[in-house]
Design a protein around this motif. Structure first.
Motif, PDB file in Angstrom:
ATOM      1  N   PHE A 266       0.971  -1.136  -0.081  1.00 12.64           N
ATOM      2  CA  PHE A 266       0.017   0.070  -0.188  1.00 12.64           C
ATOM      3  C   PHE A 266       0.725   1.328  -0.023  1.00 12.64           C
ATOM      4  O   PHE A 266       1.932   1.340   0.699  1.00 12.64           O
ATOM      5  N   ASN A 267       0.526   2.272  -0.599  1.00 13.93           N
ATOM      6  CA  ASN A 267       1.199   3.567  -0.940  1.00 13.93           C
ATOM      7  C   ASN A 267       0.189   4.605  -0.811  1.00 13.93           C
ATOM      8  O   ASN A 267      -0.795   4.973  -1.282  1.00 13.93           O
ATOM      9  N   THR A 268       0.308   5.300   0.299  1.00 13.62           N
ATOM     10  CA  THR A 268      -0.523   6.403   0.776  1.00 13.62           C
ATOM     11  C   THR A 268      -0.933   7.409  -0.327  1.00 13.62           C
ATOM     12  O   THR A 268      -2.167   7.587  -0.721  1.00 13.62           O
ATOM     13  N   PHE A 269       0.159   8.044  -1.041  1.00 21.05           N
ATOM     14  CA  PHE A 269      -0.023   9.051  -2.050  1.00 21.05           C
ATOM     15  C   PHE A 269      -0.023   8.683  -3.286  1.00 21.05           C
ATOM     16  O   PHE A 269      -0.312   9.111  -4.403  1.00 21.05           O
ATOM     17  N   GLY A 270       0.696   7.147  -3.146  1.00 24.21           N
ATOM     18  CA  GLY A 270       0.655   6.859  -4.881  1.00 24.21           C
ATOM     19  C   GLY A 270      -0.353   6.707  -5.710  1.00 24.21           C
ATOM     20  O   GLY A 270      -1.324   6.086  -5.347  1.00 24.21           O
ATOM     21  N   GLY A 271      -0.752   7.403  -6.830  1.00 29.09           N
ATOM     22  CA  GLY A 271      -1.816   7.139  -7.482  1.00 29.09           C
ATOM     23  C   GLY A 271      -2.894   7.991  -6.999  1.00 29.09           C
ATOM     24  O   GLY A 271      -4.164   7.527  -7.294  1.00 29.09           O
ATOM     25  N   ASN A 272      -2.637   9.018  -6.387  1.00 26.53           N
ATOM     26  CA  ASN A 272      -4.007   9.691  -5.736  1.00 26.53           C
ATOM     27  C   ASN A 272      -4.604  10.573  -6.866  1.00 26.53           C
ATOM     28  O   ASN A 272      -3.842  10.870  -7.987  1.00 26.53           O
ATOM     29  N   PRO A 273      -5.801  11.033  -6.566  1.00 28.65           N
ATOM     30  CA  PRO A 273      -6.502  11.751  -7.872  1.00 28.65           C
ATOM     31  C   PRO A 273      -5.960  12.745  -8.428  1.00 28.65           C
ATOM     32  O   PRO A 273      -5.925  13.022  -9.636  1.00 28.65           O
ATOM     33  N   VAL A 274      -5.328  13.764  -7.423  1.00 34.78           N
ATOM     34  CA  VAL A 274      -4.635  14.953  -7.981  1.00 34.78           C
ATOM     35  C   VAL A 274      -3.457  14.377  -9.157  1.00 34.78           C
ATOM     36  O   VAL A 274      -3.200  14.795 -10.095  1.00 34.78           O
ATOM     37  N   SER A 275      -2.652  13.522  -8.492  1.00 36.74           N
ATOM     38  CA  SER A 275      -1.444  13.235  -9.116  1.00 36.74           C
ATOM     39  C   SER A 275      -1.775  12.548 -10.374  1.00 36.74           C
ATOM     40  O   SER A 275      -0.965  12.810 -11.523  1.00 36.74           O
ATOM     41  N   CYS A 276      -2.694  11.797 -10.534  1.00 32.25           N
ATOM     42  CA  CYS A 276      -3.143  11.169 -11.879  1.00 32.25           C
ATOM     43  C   CYS A 276      -3.718  12.135 -12.752  1.00 32.25           C
ATOM     44  O   CYS A 276      -3.654  12.049 -13.944  1.00 32.25           O
ATOM     45  N   ALA A 277      -4.663  13.087 -12.307  1.00 32.41           N
ATOM     46  CA  ALA A 277      -5.138  14.081 -13.108  1.00 32.41           C
ATOM     47  C   ALA A 277      -3.787  14.946 -13.954  1.00 32.41           C
ATOM     48  O   ALA A 277      -3.933  15.067 -15.021  1.00 32.41           O
ATOM     49  N   ILE A 278      -2.874  15.010 -13.044  1.00 29.70           N
ATOM     50  CA  ILE A 278      -1.562  15.640 -13.663  1.00 29.70           C
ATOM     51  C   ILE A 278      -1.005  14.773 -14.778  1.00 29.70           C
ATOM     52  O   ILE A 278      -0.708  15.321 -15.865  1.00 29.70           O
ATOM     53  N   GLY A 279      -0.856  13.417 -14.440  1.00 28.02           N
ATOM     54  CA  GLY A 279      -0.210  12.839 -15.247  1.00 28.02           C
ATOM     55  C   GLY A 279      -1.143  12.487 -16.583  1.00 28.02           C
ATOM     56  O   GLY A 279      -0.494  12.378 -17.564  1.00 28.02           O
ATOM     57  N   LEU A 280      -2.332  12.545 -16.414  1.00 32.77           N
ATOM     58  CA  LEU A 280      -3.297  12.759 -17.552  1.00 32.77           C
ATOM     59  C   LEU A 280      -2.903  13.887 -18.528  1.00 32.77           C
ATOM     60  O   LEU A 280      -3.044  13.718 -19.756  1.00 32.77           O
ATOM     61  N   ALA A 281      -2.882  14.877 -17.828  1.00 32.78           N
ATOM     62  CA  ALA A 281      -2.724  16.480 -18.432  1.00 32.78           C
ATOM     63  C   ALA A 281      -1.364  16.337 -19.495  1.00 32.78           C
ATOM     64  O   ALA A 281      -1.226  16.754 -20.197  1.00 32.78           O
ATOM     65  N   VAL A 282      -0.438  15.712 -18.467  1.00 40.12           N
ATOM     66  CA  VAL A 282       1.187  15.943 -19.193  1.00 40.12           C
ATOM     67  C   VAL A 282       1.081  14.858 -20.518  1.00 40.12           C
ATOM     68  O   VAL A 282       1.586  15.283 -21.636  1.00 40.12           O
ATOM     69  N   LEU A 283       0.129  13.639 -20.567  1.00 41.63           N
ATOM     70  CA  LEU A 283       0.001  12.896 -21.727  1.00 41.63           C
ATOM     71  C   LEU A 283      -0.710  13.630 -22.760  1.00 41.63           C
ATOM     72  O   LEU A 283      -0.467  13.501 -23.856  1.00 41.63           O
ATOM     73  N   ASP A 284      -1.794  14.406 -22.439  1.00 43.74           N
ATOM     74  CA  ASP A 284      -2.329  15.410 -23.406  1.00 43.74           C
ATOM     75  C   ASP A 284      -1.645  16.119 -24.058  1.00 43.74           C
ATOM     76  O   ASP A 284      -1.789  16.529 -25.324  1.00 43.74           O
ATOM     77  N   VAL A 285      -0.780  16.926 -23.192  1.00 41.98           N
ATOM     78  CA  VAL A 285       0.060  17.978 -23.755  1.00 41.98           C
ATOM     79  C   VAL A 285       1.059  17.422 -24.854  1.00 41.98           C
ATOM     80  O   VAL A 285       1.155  17.877 -25.993  1.00 41.98           O
ATOM     81  N   ILE A 286       1.731  16.187 -24.413  1.00 40.30           N
ATOM     82  CA  ILE A 286       2.563  15.428 -25.277  1.00 40.30           C
ATOM     83  C   ILE A 286       2.071  15.164 -26.681  1.00 40.30           C
ATOM     84  O   ILE A 286       2.585  15.292 -27.930  1.00 40.30           O
ATOM     85  N   GLU A 287       0.836  14.704 -26.644  1.00 39.17           N
ATOM     86  CA  GLU A 287       0.111  14.281 -27.764  1.00 39.17           C
ATOM     87  C   GLU A 287      -0.523  15.774 -28.504  1.00 39.17           C
ATOM     88  O   GLU A 287      -0.114  15.795 -29.882  1.00 39.17           O
TER      89      GLU A 287
END
Length: 398
Positions: A266-287
């Motif tokens: 278990f990882n408390t902060f790993g994959g939290n909603p804000v982190s994943c929203a940011i990660g998705l945004a980075v993928l969007d910008v790359i594309e």
């Protein structure tokens, strides 16, 4: 970038802010999600599923289990645990000058660090770096990939002769702190065969090189060909454009072996909603902004500019890289390829005075490293090379 006095600097090295400093799409995604919900990873949320799905589309099919964590070091530490649980072996093979993170477990498998600290542990084995410019087998060798694979085979045999068993071979897909090294084609395929025969796993460290930095591929390990698939991939720095998020990706078989221990991961902060929203945004910008295509175009132009500069300035010994992962090896002489360490250091300092942030790597501290944000432009490339030309020309006159 700007300093406290408002002076502008061109950033040539910050591979963490992958799509650019303060990108509005990334900032907006973080703000909007933070207004709605952020919590620990025990609560299910769509973002983590959507993010894993998007990442899986960039990877070979067998790499389908995702563990989200918070830094590249955390990712590599978990990868080490996964490999040891699956193989029931302890030992790790790494390359000369490798760096895999700052945790105690990773300092132990990072020659770049441990040679200055407590030294090499008995369960760590170091293979020669497949460097075709400075290494044992160079660009004139008929098959450097095979030659360096034979060196790896020797390291495995020596470990076995001492009763040691190999859990994993940790390898940066393109070794970074070792001097922006390009592995010879076919090396990792041969390494995988040898490591698998020894009962170990291949861990591809993509913390420096992933997310399209090399342009033609999303991941640097893909340079080795479609038939090369690591057992575990780790990623980090560019994922969140400066926000702390990282990931370990592996196969279902390896993940199930890890789960079968009965000890929950278990990882408390790993994959939290804000982190994943940011990660998705980075993928969007790359594309959406075509940043992989930009990396290919600008990287090619930067290489061409330095190749022309090399004809004028013999201090430039080698230019190597893919996309916006580039190294310029400075030398004192062509015959011995003696690292121009002092000259590289002075050049970095002079460039800073000219408003350019650049750095150096390699065991000789003489390799100029280019890992800029992916929005680095043709004009930026031209500006940097013109400044370097002017400085080197001034040195020649003096």
């Amino acid at each position: 970038m700007y300093d406290e006095n408002g002076r502008r600097y061109l950033d040539c090295i910050t591979n963490v802010v992958h799509v650019g400093h303060g990108h509005p799409v990334v900032a907006k995604a973080a703000f909007q999600q933070l207004q709605v919900l952020n919590t620990n990873a025990r609560f299910l949320h769509d973002n983590i599923v959507q993010y894993a799905t998007r990442l899986s589309s960039t990877l070979p099919e067998k790499l389908c289990i995702f563990y989200f964590v918070n830094s590249g070091s955390e990712a590599n530490d978990l990868a080490l645990r996964l490999a040891r649980h699956y193989t029931q072996h302890e030992d790790v093979i790494v390359l000369e000058e490798a760096y895999h993170g700052h945790l105690s477990s990773l300092i132990d498998i990072s020659p770049y660090k441990f040679k200055h600290l407590g030294g090499q542990k008995e369960w760590v084995h170091v293979a020669p770096l497949p460097d075709t410019y400075r290494g044992r087998y160079r660009e004139d060798h008929e098959d450097p990939a095979q030659a360096y694979a034979e060196e790896l085979k020797r390291v495995i045999s020596e470990a076995h002769s001492k009763g040691r068993k190999i859990a994993a071979f940790f390898v940066e897909s393109l070794p970074s702190v070792a001097g922006q090294i390009i592995l010879p084609p076919g090396y990792l395929q041969r390494a995988r065969q040898l490591i698998h025969e020894a009962g170990g796993l291949i861990v591809a460290d993509e913390v420096h090189t992933g997310f399209g930095r090399i342009g033609k591929h999303f991941w640097a390990f893909q340079l080795q060909g479609k038939d090369f698939v690591p057992d575990i991939v780790t990623m980090g720095k560019p994922m969140g454009n400066g926000h702390p998020i990282s990931c370990v990706v592996t196969t279902k078989e390896i993940a199930e072996a890890f789960t079968s221990t009965g000890v929950e991961y278990f990882n408390t902060f790993g994959g939290n909603p804000v982190s994943c929203a940011i990660g998705l945004a980075v993928l969007d910008v790359i594309e959406q902004e075509g940043l992989r295509e930009n990396a290919t175009k600008v990287g090619k132009y930067l290489t061409e500019l330095f190749t022309e500069l090399k004809k004028k300035h013999p201090i430039i010994g080698d230019i190597r890289g893919f996309g916006l992962f580039l190294g310029v090896d400075l030398i004192k002489d062509n015959d011995k390829r003696t690292p121009a360490t002092e000259e590289a250091d002075n050049l970095i300092k002079r460039l800073k005075r000219e408003g350019i942030i650049l750095s150096k790597d390699g065991p000789g501290g003489n390799v100029l490293k280019f890992k800029p944000p992916m929005c680095f432009s043709m004009d930026d490339a031209k500006f940097v090379v013109e400044k370097i030309d002017a400085i080197l020309t001034g040195w020649n006159k003096n």
